[in-house]
Design a protein around this motif. Structure first.
Motif, PDB file in Angstrom:
ATOM      1  N   LYS A 264       0.934  -1.076  -0.085  1.00  0.00           N
ATOM      2  CA  LYS A 264       0.164  -0.036   0.032  1.00  0.00           C
ATOM      3  C   LYS A 264       0.980   1.409  -0.093  1.00  0.00           C
ATOM      4  O   LYS A 264       1.764   1.408   0.831  1.00  0.00           O
ATOM      5  N   ASN A 265       0.589   2.047  -0.871  1.00  0.00           N
ATOM      6  CA  ASN A 265       1.345   3.328  -0.946  1.00  0.00           C
ATOM      7  C   ASN A 265       2.769   3.269  -1.123  1.00  0.00           C
ATOM      8  O   ASN A 265       3.485   3.754  -0.252  1.00  0.00           O
ATOM      9  N   PRO A 266       3.196   2.567  -1.978  1.00  0.00           N
ATOM     10  CA  PRO A 266       4.604   2.061  -2.056  1.00  0.00           C
ATOM     11  C   PRO A 266       5.568   3.283  -2.015  1.00  0.00           C
ATOM     12  O   PRO A 266       6.864   3.364  -1.744  1.00  0.00           O
ATOM     13  N   ARG A 267       5.310   4.533  -2.854  1.00  0.00           N
ATOM     14  CA  ARG A 267       6.024   5.608  -3.087  1.00  0.00           C
ATOM     15  C   ARG A 267       6.356   6.155  -1.803  1.00  0.00           C
ATOM     16  O   ARG A 267       7.612   6.861  -1.479  1.00  0.00           O
ATOM     17  N   GLN A 268       5.645   6.050  -0.707  1.00  0.00           N
ATOM     18  CA  GLN A 268       5.715   6.417   0.590  1.00  0.00           C
ATOM     19  C   GLN A 268       6.116   5.432   1.591  1.00  0.00           C
ATOM     20  O   GLN A 268       7.192   5.964   2.237  1.00  0.00           O
ATOM     21  N   ASN A 269       5.627   4.454   1.539  1.00  0.00           N
ATOM     22  CA  ASN A 269       6.034   3.365   2.713  1.00  0.00           C
ATOM     23  C   ASN A 269       7.496   2.647   2.338  1.00  0.00           C
ATOM     24  O   ASN A 269       8.167   2.502   3.519  1.00  0.00           O
ATOM     25  N   ILE A 270       7.802   2.570   1.206  1.00  0.00           N
ATOM     26  CA  ILE A 270       9.121   1.914   1.035  1.00  0.00           C
ATOM     27  C   ILE A 270      10.335   2.692   1.242  1.00  0.00           C
ATOM     28  O   ILE A 270      11.209   2.337   2.038  1.00  0.00           O
ATOM     29  N   PRO A 271      10.195   4.062   1.103  1.00  0.00           N
ATOM     30  CA  PRO A 271      11.467   5.026   1.394  1.00  0.00           C
ATOM     31  C   PRO A 271      11.554   4.866   2.980  1.00  0.00           C
ATOM     32  O   PRO A 271      12.432   4.892   3.442  1.00  0.00           O
ATOM     33  N   LYS A 272      10.302   4.988   3.635  1.00  0.00           N
ATOM     34  CA  LYS A 272      10.248   4.958   5.054  1.00  0.00           C
ATOM     35  C   LYS A 272      10.836   3.828   5.509  1.00  0.00           C
ATOM     36  O   LYS A 272      11.682   4.047   6.554  1.00  0.00           O
ATOM     37  N   ALA A 273      10.452   2.815   5.067  1.00  0.00           N
ATOM     38  CA  ALA A 273      10.981   1.478   5.458  1.00  0.00           C
ATOM     39  C   ALA A 273      12.380   1.542   5.237  1.00  0.00           C
ATOM     40  O   ALA A 273      13.253   0.891   6.329  1.00  0.00           O
ATOM     41  N   CYS A 274      12.968   1.787   4.136  1.00  0.00           N
ATOM     42  CA  CYS A 274      14.367   1.639   3.735  1.00  0.00           C
ATOM     43  C   CYS A 274      15.165   2.569   4.816  1.00  0.00           C
ATOM     44  O   CYS A 274      16.245   1.998   5.303  1.00  0.00           O
ATOM     45  N   LYS A 275      14.821   3.810   5.086  1.00  0.00           N
ATOM     46  CA  LYS A 275      15.428   4.533   6.174  1.00  0.00           C
ATOM     47  C   LYS A 275      15.428   4.235   7.411  1.00  0.00           C
ATOM     48  O   LYS A 275      16.529   3.787   8.130  1.00  0.00           O
ATOM     49  N   ARG A 276      14.240   3.749   7.811  1.00  0.00           N
ATOM     50  CA  ARG A 276      14.278   3.187   9.334  1.00  0.00           C
ATOM     51  C   ARG A 276      14.981   1.591   9.519  1.00  0.00           C
ATOM     52  O   ARG A 276      15.365   1.526  10.604  1.00  0.00           O
ATOM     53  N   VAL A 277      14.694   0.925   8.460  1.00  0.00           N
ATOM     54  CA  VAL A 277      15.257  -0.251   8.842  1.00  0.00           C
ATOM     55  C   VAL A 277      16.772  -0.265   9.014  1.00  0.00           C
ATOM     56  O   VAL A 277      17.400  -1.081   9.746  1.00  0.00           O
ATOM     57  N   PHE A 278      17.400   0.276   8.279  1.00  0.00           N
ATOM     58  CA  PHE A 278      18.641   0.457   8.112  1.00  0.00           C
ATOM     59  C   PHE A 278      19.276   1.029   9.491  1.00  0.00           C
ATOM     60  O   PHE A 278      20.236   0.432  10.152  1.00  0.00           O
ATOM     61  N   ALA A 279      18.616   2.029  10.101  1.00  0.00           N
ATOM     62  CA  ALA A 279      19.166   2.670  11.475  1.00  0.00           C
ATOM     63  C   ALA A 279      18.975   1.549  12.565  1.00  0.00           C
ATOM     64  O   ALA A 279      19.688   1.255  13.174  1.00  0.00           O
TER      65      ALA A 279
END
Length: 543
Positions: A264-279
């Motif tokens: 759902k809403n990949p253009r927003q959710n995937i960037p958020k996931a990428c940033k936070r998962v790395f941290a």
């Protein structure tokens, strides 16, 4: 344009290509098959926790001990910090490209649009093969973990049970898969936090009758371990040897975008996931390896245990020394869920990549068939067929042959990370060529252009030097050589063979459909910024 693209198998193939500033609205970045046949069943919390579930596993719970033994506490910490920086660059590059092209198959399909269809074919089938072989390897590992408690039952029974459960999760609605991985990731995170707190208690003398350790093992035997050579060179080689283990530990984080068309809403959710998962992953790993280096001596022979069960975990070793008897079974149980979770994730990565290859004509069209719930069941069926290789673990001789198959793609994660970085570099070059500002992208970070070059060069060096130990005197080992290097010529042969047969060329920068993708993103009704509400602001895991 649609006829031309269909004729040549995708953007960037041979002969005539429609200019980037003239395009047919009927030809969309996200394929019609994805729009009609797949279901957006993955939420933001699913995507973030799927990546965490994939990266927190045996590498963290069981593998840190061998890293400490190879490089020492500080050498291991620096090694994981360096690979963590690479993962950061890869995740940001993946986020930026996926926000613009949210397609099934993620970076494999991005290579089709941005680089060369031949590269998409080679990397895609490498990912598929690696994922297909990972399922039986993870199932075999899970059987070993189960036998930690009970060795009387025939391993084939456990293989059958685990395969049935995996198939059920794979063919049910993708949201069910998301919930299963969400639960497993939560278990792993709680265990990581638990063992870190436990380690601090033991280290600071909180266990009755046990002395305070502090940084005792950093002083003796020391922060570094000499590996192969003596002196400073040996300490550097110890640090460098740990990098391969660190790459293995972090592998899986790139798979969070594989099911972009089902998010759902990949253009927003995937960037958020990428940033936070790395941290979060970096913090977990760095804290864990810091604590392990304080608890266990790098000279402890138990760190080199290769049982594949909780007995080789440095956390278990420290807890046992402190007289805490319940920890081994707890760690073994969570590592067991980790193995099965990794199997599920491999099924997702393999089937969605195969589906993406079928969309672009790189795999038979039969793999485009889906259930009413949006599951590509023919892709799952092929994955299940390969999963029966798990029964090879019943025979020790067959298992040896099986691990040779697995070794063929041991370097695959570095090749995937290189593809992600190269895709992003090509996107930046296309933006510059077409006079489009990066600020027009759905998501952009000013550091990503530099990070992608850092990741590409670093991964290439690691790929070429990952098996350096086999070239030193007295350390030649055929299986290590195979696992480190055979995947490189395999991918090159597939890539060059496809280019020779199909006569593909690099996609001209002026023909990359950047403007079209930006306009699709701007007109996407689902592309709305996500705002945390209420208690979600306090959620440090997936909010």
């Amino acid at each position: 344009m649609e006829d031309e693209i269909e004729k040549h198998g995708g953007y960037g193939n041979t002969t005539t290509v429609t200019p980037h500033h003239v395009y047919n609205e009927d030809v969309q970045i996200v394929d019609e098959h994805e729009r009609k046949d797949l279901v957006r069943g993955l939420k933001q919390r699913h995507v973030q926790m799927i990546a965490i579930a994939g990266a927190i596993g045996t590498g963290l719970f069981l593998g840190l001990g061998s890293s400490i033994a190879t490089a020492g506490p500080l050498g291991s910490l620096l090694g994981y910090l360096f690979v963590g920086a690479i993962v950061c660059a890869v995740q940001y590059a993946l986020a930026e490209v996926t926000a613009l092209f949210p397609v099934t198959g993620s970076f494999v399909r991005h290579s089709e649009i941005l680089v060369d269809p031949g590269l998409a074919f080679a990397v895609g089938w490498n990912v598929v093969y690696g994922a297909f072989m990972s399922v039986p390897s993870e199932v075999s590992a899970a059987v070993v973990l189960i036998q930690y408690w009970n060795e009387s039952v025939n391993p084939a029974v456990w293989v059958t049970v685990l395969l049935i459960l995996s198939v059920l999760v794979a063919v049910i609605f993708v949201g069910v898969y998301g919930e299963v991985e969400f639960f497993f990731a939560l278990l792993k995170i709680l265990l990581v936090i638990g063992v870190i707190i436990l380690g601090l208690v033991i280290d600071l003398g909180g266990v009755p009758g046990k002395p305070r350790l502090g940084f005792h093992y950093w002083n003796s035997p020391g922060p570094f371990v000499e590996y192969i050579a003596d002196g400073s060179w040996g300490r550097f080689l110890g640090f460098w040897a740990v990098l391969s283990s660190a790459v293995y530990s972090f592998s899986g984080v790139e798979s969070l975008a594989m099911a972009a068309a089902e998010t759902k809403n990949p253009r927003q959710n995937i960037p958020k996931a990428c940033k936070r998962v790395f941290a979060r992953l970096t913090i977990f790993y760095l804290l864990a390896i810091l604590i392990v280096g304080m608890l266990v001596s790098s000279k402890d022979d138990r760190l080199n245990d290769e049982s594949g069960t909780a007995t080789q975990s440095p956390f278990v070793i420290a807890a046992s020394d402190a007289g805490i008897k319940a920890i081994p079974s707890i760690v073994n149980a969570v590592v067991l869920t980790s193995a099965w979770s990794a199997s599920n994730q491999s099924i997702l990565a393999g089937t969605r990549t195969l589906y993406g290859l079928a969309i672009k004509g790189h795999a038979p069209k039969i793999f485009l068939r889906t259930t009413p719930y949006g599951i590509p069941y023919m892709c799952v069926a092929l994955q299940v067929a390969f999963s029966f290789l798990s029964y090879m673990c019943v025979s020790s001789n067959a298992l040896t042959v099986f691990w040779w198959f697995v070794d063929l793609t041991a370097a695959g994660v570095l090749i995937s990370w290189m593809a992600i970085a190269l895709n992003h570099i090509r996107l930046m070059q296309a933006l510059k060529k077409q006079g489009i500002s990066p600020d027009e992208l759905p998501w952009h970070n000013s550091l990503t252009p530099y990070g992608s070059w850092f990741a590409l060069v670093s991964c290439a060096i690691l790929l070429l030097t990952g098996g350096f130990a086999v070239f030193t005197k007295g350390n030649w080992d055929p299986s290590s050589f195979v696992s480190s290097y055979l995947d490189i010529p395999l991918v090159l042969v597939v890539y060059l063979g496809y280019k020779f047969i199909r006569r593909t060329k690099f996609v001209p920068l002026e023909d990359v459909p950047v403007r079209q993708a930006i306009e699709e993103a701007q007109n996407d009704p689902e592309n709305v910024p996500i705002k945390a509400r209420g208690w979600q602001r306090l959620n440090i895991l997936w909010g």
